[in-house]
Design a protein around this motif. Structure first.
Motif, PDB file in Angstrom:
ATOM      1  N   GLN A  19     -22.693  99.596   0.705  1.00  9.63           N
ATOM      2  CA  GLN A  19     -23.117  99.890   2.208  1.00  9.63           C
ATOM      3  C   GLN A  19     -24.503  99.215   1.970  1.00  9.63           C
ATOM      4  N   SER A  22     -27.007  99.264  -1.222  1.00 10.39           N
ATOM      5  CA  SER A  22     -26.720 100.479  -1.901  1.00 10.39           C
ATOM      6  C   SER A  22     -25.204 100.592  -2.302  1.00 10.39           C
ATOM      7  N   PHE A  24     -22.021 103.561  -4.146  1.00  9.35           N
ATOM      8  CA  PHE A  24     -21.520 104.578  -4.757  1.00  9.35           C
ATOM      9  C   PHE A  24     -20.345 104.137  -5.721  1.00  9.35           C
ATOM     10  N   LYS A  55     -26.667 104.590  -5.353  1.00  9.89           N
ATOM     11  CA  LYS A  55     -27.043 106.122  -4.695  1.00  9.89           C
ATOM     12  C   LYS A  55     -26.182 107.246  -5.401  1.00  9.89           C
ATOM     13  N   GLY A  56     -25.213 106.943  -6.030  1.00  8.35           N
ATOM     14  CA  GLY A  56     -24.340 108.064  -6.459  1.00  8.35           C
ATOM     15  C   GLY A  56     -23.384 107.429  -7.483  1.00  8.35           C
ATOM     16  N   GLU A  80     -29.084 108.811  -7.823  1.00  6.28           N
ATOM     17  CA  GLU A  80     -29.527 109.965  -7.307  1.00  6.28           C
ATOM     18  C   GLU A  80     -28.613 111.326  -7.465  1.00  6.28           C
ATOM     19  N   TYR A  81     -27.305 110.688  -7.128  1.00  8.31           N
ATOM     20  CA  TYR A  81     -26.303 111.959  -7.237  1.00  8.31           C
ATOM     21  C   TYR A  81     -25.342 111.527  -8.546  1.00  8.31           C
ATOM     22  N   LEU A 100     -21.143 114.994   2.180  1.00  3.43           N
ATOM     23  CA  LEU A 100     -22.224 114.445   1.800  1.00  3.43           C
ATOM     24  C   LEU A 100     -22.195 113.198   2.751  1.00  3.43           C
ATOM     25  N   THR A 101     -23.435 113.085   3.291  1.00  2.45           N
ATOM     26  CA  THR A 101     -23.824 112.030   4.289  1.00  2.45           C
ATOM     27  C   THR A 101     -24.452 110.999   3.694  1.00  2.45           C
ATOM     28  N   TRP A 102     -24.026 109.638   3.918  1.00  7.61           N
ATOM     29  CA  TRP A 102     -24.704 108.454   3.076  1.00  7.61           C
ATOM     30  C   TRP A 102     -24.573 107.318   4.201  1.00  7.61           C
ATOM     31  N   GLY A 103     -25.775 107.233   4.884  1.00  9.21           N
ATOM     32  CA  GLY A 103     -25.633 106.288   5.902  1.00  9.21           C
ATOM     33  C   GLY A 103     -24.697 106.470   6.912  1.00  9.21           C
ATOM     34  N   GLU A 106     -19.285 109.211   5.516  1.00  7.49           N
ATOM     35  CA  GLU A 106     -19.225 110.634   5.306  1.00  7.49           C
ATOM     36  C   GLU A 106     -18.174 110.928   3.879  1.00  7.49           C
TER      37      GLU A 106
END
Length: 257
Positions: A19, A22, A24, A55-56, A80-81, A100-103, A106
């Motif tokens: 996204q 960034s 995951f 991010k994660g 971060e996660y 968890l909300t990421w931009g 969800e």
């Protein structure tokens, strides 16, 4: 727009959800004494696609083919996660009911109900990633088996997804018919090794998805699979299909359009 890439890592799993700049990462593929999929494939992929922020990192479970590159990703990308169904030091536990909300996305955590000291196949962290506005979605299942699938189908509203990562690489111990029906995907993607020693996917599993009207792709046959989500549609491309060949879906299902 957001994208999901199922990397071609042989036997194992590594999925990158992108996204902007960034990402995951869901699972890292295996590691061996000298190196890892995280170093040899994931990291060059991230650089090539302009990803500067991981991010994660979500680890489905602790088998080497899914989490072997964990230490490399943590050390070199500092996410971060770090989310796992196993009790890891300084990690966030994957427990059903958490979100968890990421931009614009969800992340809904569906399984397991509690963390464990050591996460095996049935403890795999199951996550549904949903675009908040369009409700486009993908279900990431790790290596869950039929017993877990029977538990999960009791709450069908949590499973419905456009695309599914096929549980356990298409093993015959997973993907029961009721689970496929409840998820109701348009496309199923399995991470497999071409001519791998485990002979994944099992032909009966492939037939089960096709009988349910689900298009089938696996990395062993098709190479890397890329899903591009737009505001009103999404498109699936595979590396070995060749330019211009893809699986395309207008957002007509589930009352989205």
């Amino acid at each position: 727009m957001w994208q999901v890439f199922v990397l071609d890592v042989g036997h194992g799993l590594a999925v990158v959800i992108k996204q902007g700049n960034s990402a995951f990462i869901y699972d890292t593929g295996m590691a061996w004494q000298e190196s890892s999929i995280a170093e040899q494939i994931i990291t060059p992929f991230l650089h090539f696609h302009g990803i500067s922020d991981v991010k994660g990192l979500i680890l489905s479970h602790s088998d080497n083919d899914h989490s072997g590159g964990m230490a490399y990703i943590i050390k070199n990308w500092n996410p971060e996660y770090v989310i796992s169904s196993e009790d890891l030091h300084r990690s966030t536990r994957c427990i059903a009911g958490q979100t968890l909300t990421w931009g614009a996305l969800e992340l809904e955590f569906i399984w397991p109900n509690q963390s464990v000291p050591r996460a095996y196949n049935p403890h795999s962290c199951v996550v549904r990633v949903i675009q908040s506005d369009s409700k486009q979605s993908i279900l990431l299942t790790g290596d869950i088996d039929a017993v877990v699938e029977w538990i999960l189908v009791r709450e069908p509203h949590k499973l419905s997804s456009d695309i599914i990562m096929v549980p356990h690489h298409g093993s015959r111990t997973s993907s029961i018919s009721q689970f496929i029906k409840v998820v109701g995907p348009d496309v199923a993607i399995a991470s497999t090794a071409k001519l791998g020693k485990w002979s994944f996917p099992n032909p009966s599993v492939v037939e089960r998805y096709k009988k349910a009207g689900v298009a089938w792709l696996d990395t062993g046959s098709s190479g890397q699979v890329s899903i591009h989500f737009y505001s009103t549609n999404w498109q699936v491309d595979s590396l070995r299909q060749g330019k211009g060949q893809h699986w395309y879906r207008q957002m007509l299902r589930k009352g989205v359009e």
